[in-house]
Motif scaffolding. Structure first.
Motif, PDB file in Angstrom:
ATOM      1  N   ASN A 167       3.068   4.189  -1.571  1.00 23.74           N
ATOM      2  CA  ASN A 167       3.261   4.929  -2.817  1.00 23.74           C
ATOM      3  C   ASN A 167       4.516   5.785  -2.658  1.00 23.74           C
ATOM      4  O   ASN A 167       4.529   6.734  -1.860  1.00 23.74           O
ATOM      5  N   ARG A 180       0.816  -1.213   0.000  1.00 23.19           N
ATOM      6  CA  ARG A 180       0.000   0.000   0.000  1.00 23.19           C
ATOM      7  C   ARG A 180       0.855   1.271   0.000  1.00 23.19           C
ATOM      8  O   ARG A 180       0.335   2.375   0.099  1.00 23.19           O
ATOM      9  N   ASP A 213      -8.419  11.215  -2.872  1.00 28.18           N
ATOM     10  CA  ASP A 213      -7.816  10.290  -3.831  1.00 28.18           C
ATOM     11  C   ASP A 213      -6.841   9.336  -3.138  1.00 28.18           C
ATOM     12  O   ASP A 213      -6.737   8.162  -3.507  1.00 28.18           O
ATOM     13  N   TYR A 214      -6.105   9.865  -2.158  1.00 26.76           N
ATOM     14  CA  TYR A 214      -5.100   9.057  -1.472  1.00 26.76           C
ATOM     15  C   TYR A 214      -5.022   9.528  -0.018  1.00 26.76           C
ATOM     16  O   TYR A 214      -4.175  10.349   0.341  1.00 26.76           O
ATOM     17  N   PRO A 258      -2.131  11.041  -5.736  1.00 24.48           N
ATOM     18  CA  PRO A 258      -1.257   9.871  -5.849  1.00 24.48           C
ATOM     19  C   PRO A 258      -0.276   9.934  -7.015  1.00 24.48           C
ATOM     20  O   PRO A 258       0.688   9.164  -7.040  1.00 24.48           O
ATOM     21  N   VAL A 272       4.051   9.670  -3.120  1.00 20.45           N
ATOM     22  CA  VAL A 272       3.439  10.312  -1.947  1.00 20.45           C
ATOM     23  C   VAL A 272       4.385  10.241  -0.754  1.00 20.45           C
ATOM     24  O   VAL A 272       4.501  11.182   0.030  1.00 20.45           O
ATOM     25  N   ARG A 281     -13.772   7.570  -1.598  1.00 22.47           N
ATOM     26  CA  ARG A 281     -13.010   8.065  -2.745  1.00 22.47           C
ATOM     27  C   ARG A 281     -13.589   9.364  -3.311  1.00 22.47           C
ATOM     28  O   ARG A 281     -12.922  10.044  -4.095  1.00 22.47           O
ATOM     29  N   ASP A 293      -9.459   2.821   1.736  1.00 24.91           N
ATOM     30  CA  ASP A 293      -9.851   2.658   0.336  1.00 24.91           C
ATOM     31  C   ASP A 293     -11.258   3.199   0.089  1.00 24.91           C
ATOM     32  O   ASP A 293     -11.691   3.295  -1.054  1.00 24.91           O
ATOM     33  N   ARG A 303      -0.931   4.129   2.013  1.00 25.37           N
ATOM     34  CA  ARG A 303      -2.321   4.555   1.891  1.00 25.37           C
ATOM     35  C   ARG A 303      -3.136   4.048   3.082  1.00 25.37           C
ATOM     36  O   ARG A 303      -2.992   2.902   3.514  1.00 25.37           O
TER      37      ARG A 303
END
Length: 388
Positions: free
Chosen positions: A148, A146, A165-166, A221, A151, A161, A158, A155
């Motif tokens: 990124n 998870r 976004d993140y 993201p 970033v 949304r 989920d 994250r």
């Protein structure tokens, strides 16, 4: 309602200064958990395995292994085993822990530390069970999927949304301990590096100039840019949610232990001092659910108090002694033990009353919650172990 809360607060302020009898508190915890173990066994069927709180009818509410709180109940049992050495608590802890085994592969959540380190991690710490170590490593492997690198964070949710976004929540600091452990277990620095990157990004973006925290940072993201700063479970976006601030204190204290980075110690000290400076810090040392929610009839959050106390005991090991963080923790624990404990034999076995889960969603308000009990026992253990 206001009269009820006033009478409770008056009682709390009268009795908060009494000293903790550690042996008596452990006996109380054993008695309460004996009740919970029996009730949970009767209710545990299908997908529901771990006690979390009381429902709106005052009955014991269990959750599935995937719930973020599922690891705290086995963690409480492991701590009772550690306190007492009693084989019965080890056996109950093993049974409760093993029900979470499949969660090591659940990549749909960031809550691996809460679920797996508070259960399998405590089991590993107190027994050295090699199979637990392997499950913890796999849990860490799952968690870092998870991450990124643009970033610089793992994250969180989920869901929602339409809002973010993140999203990355301050609570996520608590899941980094699992990654540090995975590097110790394997020698693979990947986990360590991701934990440090996440902590550094949080350090940069989650704090306001006055030292308080936002709950949620929404990132792009693709670019890593900060798009939103929200306090989802607090009174409003610019308010300070008590448990979020507690996660920050605990998380950066833990990160200093694992890395020795003075920036983390500095932030932990600043966060501890932030609590001390608050005009709305109650006399009985158990905070309101949000520091900016108006009025003195707001619900308290015993879970936030327990998290703060546990973190303060550890911070006291690293900070200058003149800071007296253990003394601060002692004041919190005296209040929790003296005025927030459930009456013996009641509350379906929970230890502490008066926690607040998610007030804006009208969820878990002024109820016992299992993570309050977990961090209360952890703080009690730290107080004993470190002679605080």
């Amino acid at each position: 309602m206001k009269k009820k809360i006033f009478l409770f607060l008056l009682s709390a302020q009268i009795s908060w200064a009494q000293k903790i009898d550690l042996a008596e508190t452990v006996r109380f915890a054993e008695y309460q958990m004996s009740i919970m173990v029996k009730e949970a066994a009767g209710k545990s069927a299908g997908k529901k395995v771990s006690p979390r709180t009381l429902d709106k009818n005052g009955e014991l509410e269990l959750v599935a292994p995937g719930d973020w709180t599922s690891g705290f109940y086995p963690g409480v049992l492991w701590q009772l085993y550690h306190f007492t050495g009693e084989q019965k608590w080890k056996e109950e802890a093993e049974k409760a822990t093993e029900k979470l085994e499949k969660e090591q592969f659940n990549g749909g959540t960031h809550d691996m530390g809460f679920k797996m380190y508070c259960s399998y991690g405590k089991g590993w710490e107190y027994t050295g069970n090699e199979s637990y170590k392997q499950i913890l490593v796999q849990s860490a492997k799952t968690l870092i999927t998870r991450f990124n690198p643009v970033v610089g964070c793992i994250r969180s949710w989920d869901h929602n949304r339409d809002k973010w976004d993140y999203p990355v929540i301050i609570d996520n600091m608590m899941n980094l301990e699992l990654l540090f452990a995975a590097t110790r277990f394997t020698g693979d620095s990947t986990y360590y590096k991701i934990a440090v990157t996440h902590a550094n990004t949080t350090l940069k973006n989650h704090f306001r100039p006055d030292g308080s925290t936002y709950h949620v940072i929404g990132y792009d993201p693709v670019t890593g840019e900060v798009k939103q700063r929200h306090t989802h479970q607090g009174y409003q976006n610019e308010s300070t949610w008590a448990r979020g601030q507690a996660w920050a204190l605990y998380g950066f204290t833990m990160c200093y232990r694992e890395t020795g980075d003075p920036a983390y110690l500095k932030k932990a000290v600043e966060t501890a001092n932030w609590f001390r400076k608050q005009a709305r810090w109650p006399k009985d040392n158990v905070p309101y659910w949000d520091f900016n929610a108006p009025g003195n009839d707001q619900p308290r959050d015993a879970s936030a108090a327990a998290i703060i106390a546990s973190a303060l005991y550890e911070l006291d090991k690293y900070a200058p002694k003149k800071a007296k963080y253990a003394a601060f923790a002692n004041d919190i624990m005296k209040s929790l033990d003296g005025s927030y404990r459930a009456p013996k034999g009641e509350a379906h076995g929970f230890l502490l009353l008066h926690s607040t889960g998610h007030l804006p969603h009208n969820s878990e308000i002024d109820v016992p919650i299992i993570y309050a009990d977990y961090y209360f026992l952890e703080a009690l253990g730290r107080k004993k172990e470190w002679g605080k």
